[in-house]
Write a protein that holds these residues in place. Structure first.
Motif, short mmCIF file in Angstrom:
data_model
loop_
_atom_site.label_atom_id
_atom_site.label_comp_id
_atom_site.label_asym_id
_atom_site.label_seq_id
_atom_site.Cartn_x
_atom_site.Cartn_y
_atom_site.Cartn_z
N ARG A 29 0.83 -1.21 0.00
CA ARG A 29 0.00 0.00 0.00
C ARG A 29 0.86 1.26 0.00
NH1 ARG A 29 -3.76 -2.53 4.39
NH2 ARG A 29 -5.28 -3.60 3.09
N THR A 30 2.00 1.21 0.67
CA THR A 30 2.91 2.35 0.69
C THR A 30 3.42 2.63 -0.72
OG1 THR A 30 3.57 1.87 2.95
CG2 THR A 30 5.05 3.27 1.66
N TYR A 31 3.83 1.58 -1.42
CA TYR A 31 4.29 1.75 -2.80
C TYR A 31 3.18 2.29 -3.69
CZ TYR A 31 8.88 -0.41 -2.27
OH TYR A 31 10.18 -0.67 -1.92
N LEU A 32 1.97 1.79 -3.51
CA LEU A 32 0.84 2.28 -4.30
C LEU A 32 0.55 3.75 -3.99
CD1 LEU A 32 -1.60 -0.76 -4.19
CD2 LEU A 32 -0.19 0.01 -6.10
N ARG A 33 0.66 4.13 -2.73
CA ARG A 33 0.43 5.52 -2.35
C ARG A 33 1.45 6.44 -3.02
NH1 ARG A 33 2.16 5.85 2.56
NH2 ARG A 33 3.77 7.34 2.05
N LYS A 34 2.70 5.98 -3.11
CA LYS A 34 3.74 6.79 -3.75
C LYS A 34 3.42 7.00 -5.23
CE LYS A 34 7.42 5.54 -0.56
NZ LYS A 34 8.68 4.81 -0.38
N VAL A 35 2.89 5.96 -5.89
CA VAL A 35 2.51 6.09 -7.29
C VAL A 35 1.36 7.09 -7.42
CG1 VAL A 35 1.62 4.89 -9.31
CG2 VAL A 35 3.28 3.76 -7.86
N GLU A 36 0.36 6.97 -6.54
CA GLU A 36 -0.79 7.88 -6.58
C GLU A 36 -0.36 9.33 -6.35
OE1 GLU A 36 -3.89 7.39 -7.39
OE2 GLU A 36 -3.84 5.21 -7.54
N GLU A 37 0.56 9.54 -5.42
CA GLU A 37 1.03 10.90 -5.14
C GLU A 37 1.78 11.47 -6.34
OE1 GLU A 37 3.27 10.50 -1.55
OE2 GLU A 37 1.47 10.47 -0.29
#
Length: 89
Positions: A29-37
């Motif tokens: 989820r942290t990696y996905l959040r970085k992509v979203e940001e």
């Protein structure tokens, strides 16, 4: 409550596996959040590198049984299309 030695051991194993899986899900989820940001900021290069870092983590989640194969395939596809659309826009 577990009574037999076998059921006590299974309870211990279940707790340990739960903790590991929770950590894996959190990491993904942290990696996905970085992509979203990166997508939200509009920086295509940052989004592409964040996606490249997230893809192996998501694939590892599938092999470890944390996430379903089709779920990860869908997320990767949608994120990559969004990153690609950012480059053309």
């Amino acid at each position: 409550m577990a009574n037999s030695p076998q059921s006590k051991k299974r309870a211990r194993q279940s707790e340990a596996r739960y903790a590991v899986n929770k950590a894996r899900r959190s990491r993904i989820r942290t990696y996905l959040r970085k992509v979203e940001e990166a997508l939200a900021s509009g920086d295509q290069a940052a989004a592409a590198t964040a996606l490249a870092a997230a893809q192996p983590e998501m694939a590892r989640g599938v092999t470890k049984g944390v996430l379903h194969k089709n779920t990860v395939a869908r997320k990767m596809s949608r994120l990559s299309s969004r990153v690609k659309a950012l480059a053309t826009a």
